[in-house]
Motif scaffolding. Structure first.
Motif, PDB file in Angstrom:
ATOM      1  N   THR A 319      -1.633   4.994  -0.545  1.00 20.89           N
ATOM      2  CA  THR A 319      -2.289   3.860  -1.518  1.00 20.89           C
ATOM      3  C   THR A 319      -2.406   4.404  -2.874  1.00 20.89           C
ATOM      4  N   TYR A 320      -2.177   3.660  -3.668  1.00 19.12           N
ATOM      5  CA  TYR A 320      -2.270   3.882  -5.129  1.00 19.12           C
ATOM      6  C   TYR A 320      -2.362   2.823  -6.101  1.00 19.12           C
ATOM      7  N   GLN A 321      -2.740   3.170  -7.360  1.00 19.59           N
ATOM      8  CA  GLN A 321      -2.992   2.187  -8.175  1.00 19.59           C
ATOM      9  C   GLN A 321      -2.220   1.987  -9.219  1.00 19.59           C
ATOM     10  N   PHE A 322      -1.362   0.933  -9.597  1.00 18.69           N
ATOM     11  CA  PHE A 322      -0.453   0.785 -10.729  1.00 18.69           C
ATOM     12  C   PHE A 322      -0.873  -0.263 -11.722  1.00 18.69           C
ATOM     13  N   PRO A 323      -0.662  -0.073 -13.001  1.00 21.54           N
ATOM     14  CA  PRO A 323      -0.724  -1.115 -14.039  1.00 21.54           C
ATOM     15  C   PRO A 323       0.036  -2.602 -13.536  1.00 21.54           C
ATOM     16  N   ILE A 324      -0.572  -3.741 -13.492  1.00 19.90           N
ATOM     17  CA  ILE A 324       0.245  -4.999 -13.230  1.00 19.90           C
ATOM     18  C   ILE A 324       1.017  -5.139 -14.423  1.00 19.90           C
ATOM     19  N   PHE A 341       6.218  -5.550  -5.789  1.00 23.05           N
ATOM     20  CA  PHE A 341       7.263  -4.417  -6.018  1.00 23.05           C
ATOM     21  C   PHE A 341       6.852  -3.493  -7.203  1.00 23.05           C
ATOM     22  N   VAL A 342       6.973  -2.357  -6.560  1.00 26.51           N
ATOM     23  CA  VAL A 342       6.662  -1.119  -7.869  1.00 26.51           C
ATOM     24  C   VAL A 342       7.773  -0.536  -8.184  1.00 26.51           C
ATOM     25  N   SER A 343       7.837  -0.455  -9.547  1.00 22.64           N
ATOM     26  CA  SER A 343       8.868   0.317 -10.110  1.00 22.64           C
ATOM     27  C   SER A 343       8.471   0.784 -11.341  1.00 22.64           C
ATOM     28  N   GLU A 344       9.017   1.734 -12.047  1.00 26.98           N
ATOM     29  CA  GLU A 344       9.008   2.666 -13.187  1.00 26.98           C
ATOM     30  C   GLU A 344       7.205   2.566 -13.414  1.00 26.98           C
ATOM     31  N   GLY A 345       6.527   2.817 -12.498  1.00 34.45           N
ATOM     32  CA  GLY A 345       5.015   3.283 -12.651  1.00 34.45           C
ATOM     33  C   GLY A 345       4.077   1.934 -12.976  1.00 34.45           C
ATOM     34  N   ASN A 346       4.916   0.683 -12.683  1.00 29.15           N
ATOM     35  CA  ASN A 346       3.968  -0.685 -12.785  1.00 29.15           C
ATOM     36  C   ASN A 346       4.253  -1.377 -11.521  1.00 29.15           C
ATOM     37  N   VAL A 347       3.664  -2.540 -11.334  1.00 31.20           N
ATOM     38  CA  VAL A 347       3.817  -3.269 -10.170  1.00 31.20           C
ATOM     39  C   VAL A 347       3.900  -4.983 -10.645  1.00 31.20           C
ATOM     40  N   GLU A 374     -10.450 -12.592  -7.561  1.00 31.66           N
ATOM     41  CA  GLU A 374     -10.287 -11.562  -8.463  1.00 31.66           C
ATOM     42  C   GLU A 374      -9.134 -11.950  -9.767  1.00 31.66           C
ATOM     43  N   LYS A 375      -9.528 -11.733 -10.783  1.00 28.38           N
ATOM     44  CA  LYS A 375      -8.486 -12.167 -11.943  1.00 28.38           C
ATOM     45  C   LYS A 375      -8.023 -10.868 -12.602  1.00 28.38           C
ATOM     46  N   LEU A 376      -6.482 -10.647 -12.758  1.00 23.86           N
ATOM     47  CA  LEU A 376      -6.111  -9.428 -13.397  1.00 23.86           C
ATOM     48  C   LEU A 376      -5.533  -9.831 -14.741  1.00 23.86           C
ATOM     49  N   ASN A 377      -5.563  -9.164 -15.578  1.00 25.48           N
ATOM     50  CA  ASN A 377      -4.942  -9.147 -16.904  1.00 25.48           C
ATOM     51  C   ASN A 377      -3.637  -8.146 -16.723  1.00 25.48           C
ATOM     52  N   GLU A 378      -2.529  -8.537 -17.705  1.00 18.86           N
ATOM     53  CA  GLU A 378      -1.564  -7.505 -17.682  1.00 18.86           C
ATOM     54  C   GLU A 378      -1.950  -6.046 -18.061  1.00 18.86           C
ATOM     55  N   GLY A 379      -1.770  -4.956 -17.329  1.00 22.64           N
ATOM     56  CA  GLY A 379      -2.064  -3.695 -17.695  1.00 22.64           C
ATOM     57  C   GLY A 379      -3.041  -3.092 -16.527  1.00 22.64           C
ATOM     58  N   ASP A 380      -3.985  -4.187 -16.108  1.00 22.33           N
ATOM     59  CA  ASP A 380      -5.093  -3.853 -15.176  1.00 22.33           C
ATOM     60  C   ASP A 380      -4.406  -3.152 -13.858  1.00 22.33           C
ATOM     61  N   LEU A 381      -5.282  -2.173 -13.424  1.00 19.54           N
ATOM     62  CA  LEU A 381      -4.916  -1.528 -12.147  1.00 19.54           C
ATOM     63  C   LEU A 381      -5.022  -2.358 -10.913  1.00 19.54           C
ATOM     64  N   LEU A 382      -3.902  -2.355 -10.344  1.00 22.49           N
ATOM     65  CA  LEU A 382      -3.793  -3.101  -9.011  1.00 22.49           C
ATOM     66  C   LEU A 382      -3.671  -2.169  -7.942  1.00 22.49           C
ATOM     67  N   THR A 383      -4.446  -2.078  -6.703  1.00 23.86           N
ATOM     68  CA  THR A 383      -4.374  -1.254  -5.674  1.00 23.86           C
ATOM     69  C   THR A 383      -3.257  -1.637  -4.853  1.00 23.86           C
ATOM     70  N   CYS A 384      -2.441  -0.683  -4.737  1.00 19.29           N
ATOM     71  CA  CYS A 384      -1.050  -1.038  -3.583  1.00 19.29           C
ATOM     72  C   CYS A 384      -0.985   0.141  -2.569  1.00 19.29           C
ATOM     73  N   LYS A 385      -0.535  -0.574  -1.240  1.00 18.81           N
ATOM     74  CA  LYS A 385       0.049   0.267  -0.242  1.00 18.81           C
ATOM     75  C   LYS A 385       1.165   0.066  -0.227  1.00 18.81           C
ATOM     76  N   LEU A 386       2.105   1.353  -0.321  1.00 16.77           N
ATOM     77  CA  LEU A 386       3.353   1.538  -0.266  1.00 16.77           C
ATOM     78  C   LEU A 386       4.010   1.355   1.086  1.00 16.77           C
ATOM     79  N   ILE A 387       5.111   0.489   1.142  1.00 19.14           N
ATOM     80  CA  ILE A 387       5.563   0.272   2.536  1.00 19.14           C
ATOM     81  C   ILE A 387       6.799   0.737   2.624  1.00 19.14           C
ATOM     82  N   SER A 388       7.525   1.278   1.438  1.00 24.73           N
ATOM     83  CA  SER A 388       8.779   1.939   1.413  1.00 24.73           C
ATOM     84  C   SER A 388       9.155   2.628   0.364  1.00 24.73           C
TER      85      SER A 388
END
Length: 388
Positions: A319-324, A341-347, A374-388
């Motif tokens: 589990t990691y956090q990525f900017p949305i 979908f996580v790519s290039e350090g963003n989600v 919860e309301k997220l703005n562009e660049g806010d950190l989003l908690t992600c569980k990586l499945i692949s």
């Protein structure tokens, strides 16, 4: 109904009896060590050369060549001050070696060696015990054996390893509407897919299923199928039939088979009608029938228990956090696991978040967690569980 945190805590708090067995080194990939591993000798066992080049006695730029040492040679080679020997990577250096100079920085005329630069004491010499010393702990109990782990254990002379057994898993799918892929399908029927998703997810994380069983929506058939499946597994995963419809017989059948309910329904989306129970040392997960819900519940809950039963020190998806990449607001009224979908350090949160929509999950590589409202703005950190 329980919260996500309560459900995970109930799973983590289950008392279990781990069993171990001895496996050949080549069959131990993905298993957890049942005991800590200790080095039986120093690594390296002797000072050796890190390069193809020349072992030098004394620090000069000119030497007399007096011999050669290849990897695996055990005969002692003696050098006097101002002498050098040809040496190869991994070969034991002579006792009075001052340094090793790589061959690219040398030249030879007759029996005289010339260096392009002054050597430095100890350069390119791997010292005895530089990686491990005799008796040093190599891995702790519960370490998951990956390919480099197997290489290291093999280099230490371990032919077999004591590892924790993995649980035996059975899969049941329920539904009158389900037809096996490849078979004729009538109006109103659909092809069964959840068992393939669950079996694939098991294999993805190093587990195997023992049996896959298809049961019709009938109380007696469901009760008998569960009874038979429980006899040959440690963990039973059931897909479908766990809601409150007229043809949902799973929960009642589990009760009749002596399975104790540990929780039923989780305040989340997708996968609210999730069931977790236990009978003696056997565990049961009844997952929702919608494909995305079923697979989400596997990734978040079932996998954690399987890893716990396998002796893993840490359980669950990384589990990691990525900017949305964009703004997002959770309007589902429940904490949600979103296909992402996580790519290039963003989600990015994907379209197609419905419980029945598996295509978006197939294109994603993460489950993003967003709390209720919860309301997220562009660049806010989003908690992600990586499945692949």
């Amino acid at each position: 109904m329980v919260t996500i945190e309560e459900a995970l805590r109930i799973i983590a708090d289950q008392k279990i009896n781990l069993k171990s067995e001895t496996k050949p080194l080549e069959d131990a990939l993905g298993y957890a060590l049942a005991n800590k591993a200790v080095s039986p000798f120093d690594v390296p066992e002797f000072d050796n050369s890190a390069m193809d080049g020349y072992a030098l006695c004394g620090l000069y730029q000119q030497y007399k060549l007096v011999g050669e040492v290849a990897a695996g040679d055990s005969e002692a080679v003696l050098m006097n001050d101002g002498e050098a020997v040809r040496i190869f990577t991994g070969a034991k250096v002579p006792k009075n070696t001052s340094a090793v100079m790589m061959q690219e920085k040398t030249s030879v005329e007759a029996s005289t060696l010339f260096l392009d630069e002054m050597p430095k004491a100890g350069q390119n010499v791997r010292k005895k015990g530089g990686q491990l010393t005799k008796g040093q702990e190599v891995f702790e109990q519960g370490h998951i054996l990956n390919p480099p782990s197997l290489a290291l254990m093999g280099s230490l002379g371990f032919e077999q390893l004591e590892v924790f057994l993995k649980p035996q898993v059975n899969i049941i799918t329920t539904g009158n509407e389900l037809v096996k892929p490849g078979q004729p399908k009538l109006e109103g029927q659909i092809y069964e897919s959840n068992s393939y998703a669950i079996a694939g997810a098991l294999q993805q994380f190093g587990f195997k299923h023992h049996q896959k069983i298809q049961i019709q929506d009938d109380f007696e058939a469901t009760k008998a199928g569960i009874k038979a499946a429980l006899e040959s597994c440690d963990v039973l995963i059931i897909s479908g039939g766990i809601s409150v419809g007229d043809y949902d017989f799973v929960k009642q059948s589990l009760e009749k088979n002596g399975v104790k309910e540990l929780f039923y329904k989780v305040f989340q989306k997708p996968g609210k009608p999730l069931y977790f129970g236990r009978k003696d040392n056997k565990f049961v997960f009844a997952l929702p029938g919608n494909p995305a819900s079923s697979l989400t519940c596997f990734y978040v809950y079932v996998l954690s228990l399987l890893q716990k039963l396998s002796g893993y020190r840490r359980a669950g998806l990384p589990t990691y956090q990525f900017p949305i990449k964009h703004g997002y607001e959770n309007r589902f009224g429940r904490p949600s696991f979103l296909k992402a979908f996580v790519s290039e350090g963003n989600v990015a949160v994907l379209d197609g978040q419905g419980s029945s929509m598996i295509q978006s999950m197939a294109k994603g590589n993460a489950l993003a967690f967003v709390d209720d409202g919860e309301k997220l703005n562009e660049g806010d950190l989003l908690t992600c569980k990586l499945i692949s």
